[in-house]
Design a protein around this motif. Structure first.
Motif, mmCIF file in Angstrom:
data_model
loop_
_atom_site.group_PDB
_atom_site.id
_atom_site.type_symbol
_atom_site.label_atom_id
_atom_site.label_comp_id
_atom_site.label_asym_id
_atom_site.label_seq_id
_atom_site.Cartn_x
_atom_site.Cartn_y
_atom_site.Cartn_z
ATOM 1 N N ARG A 21 72.082 -50.981 87.185
ATOM 2 C CA ARG A 21 71.239 -51.663 88.176
ATOM 3 C C ARG A 21 69.943 -52.153 87.532
ATOM 4 N N HIS A 69 72.449 -50.191 96.866
ATOM 5 C CA HIS A 69 71.807 -49.902 95.584
ATOM 6 C C HIS A 69 71.107 -48.548 95.603
ATOM 7 N N THR A 70 71.688 -47.602 96.318
ATOM 8 C CA THR A 70 71.124 -46.258 96.443
ATOM 9 C C THR A 70 71.906 -45.295 95.551
ATOM 10 N N LEU A 81 61.044 -45.744 90.823
ATOM 11 C CA LEU A 81 62.093 -45.196 91.683
ATOM 12 C C LEU A 81 61.444 -44.527 92.887
ATOM 13 N N THR A 138 66.272 -45.194 95.238
ATOM 14 C CA THR A 138 66.513 -46.565 94.806
ATOM 15 C C THR A 138 65.384 -46.985 93.866
ATOM 16 N N ARG A 158 68.435 -38.971 97.815
ATOM 17 C CA ARG A 158 68.895 -40.356 97.662
ATOM 18 C C ARG A 158 67.692 -41.205 97.265
ATOM 19 N N ASP A 193 64.549 -52.320 95.564
ATOM 20 C CA ASP A 193 65.790 -52.198 96.341
ATOM 21 C C ASP A 193 65.634 -51.319 97.569
ATOM 22 N N TYR A 194 64.406 -50.989 97.928
ATOM 23 C CA TYR A 194 64.176 -50.075 99.047
ATOM 24 C C TYR A 194 64.889 -50.585 100.296
ATOM 25 N N LYS A 227 68.092 -50.855 100.762
ATOM 26 C CA LYS A 227 69.330 -51.564 100.443
ATOM 27 C C LYS A 227 70.362 -50.501 100.072
ATOM 28 N N VAL A 287 72.396 -46.210 87.509
ATOM 29 C CA VAL A 287 70.986 -46.615 87.547
ATOM 30 C C VAL A 287 70.695 -47.571 86.384
ATOM 31 N N ASP A 346 64.813 -42.613 99.424
ATOM 32 C CA ASP A 346 65.227 -43.589 100.438
ATOM 33 C C ASP A 346 64.390 -43.522 101.720
#
Length: 112
Positions: A45, A15-16, A105, A5, A3, A9-10, A12, A42, A108
């Protein structure tokens, strides 16, 4: 499954994204292998982040030959302009795309 982000967006979860496997890191950032559904999510986003942060360019995806996806980069505000860059992402033997695009990127659990 991995997973991940965008760095901004870490932690969140909304938004994964999910990658099938990991490529070699780039400057400490993840370069994942993703299916087409995650590639398109992706990319969407990425464009949202560009709008939220007054970014310099946006991308559009187009279908290429033999399952490839073509990424066209445009300067923000230039709706009818020619692309400033084009990248072709070929599918590998597992029908995955390698996101080695210089995007920030992270997995997670990158920071903890």
């Amino acid at each position: 499954m991995i997973r991940f982000t965008f760095d901004c967006d870490y932690q969140k979860p909304e938004h994964t994204f999910t990658a099938r496997r990991k490529g070699e890191d780039w400057n400490g950032f993840l370069r994942p292998y993703v299916d087409e559904e995650n590639l398109r999510a992706v990319a969407a986003r990425f464009n949202t982040i560009t709008v939220e942060n007054d970014g310099d360019y946006r991308i559009e995806l187009a279908d290429g030959a033999d399952g490839a996806v073509v990424i066209h980069e445009y300067e923000v505000g230039e709706e009818k302009a020619e692309p400033i860059a084009t990248t072709v992402l070929e599918q590998d033997s597992d029908e995955l795309y390698y996101l080695n695009l210089g995007w920030t990127l992270v997995s997670d659990n990158h920071y903890g």
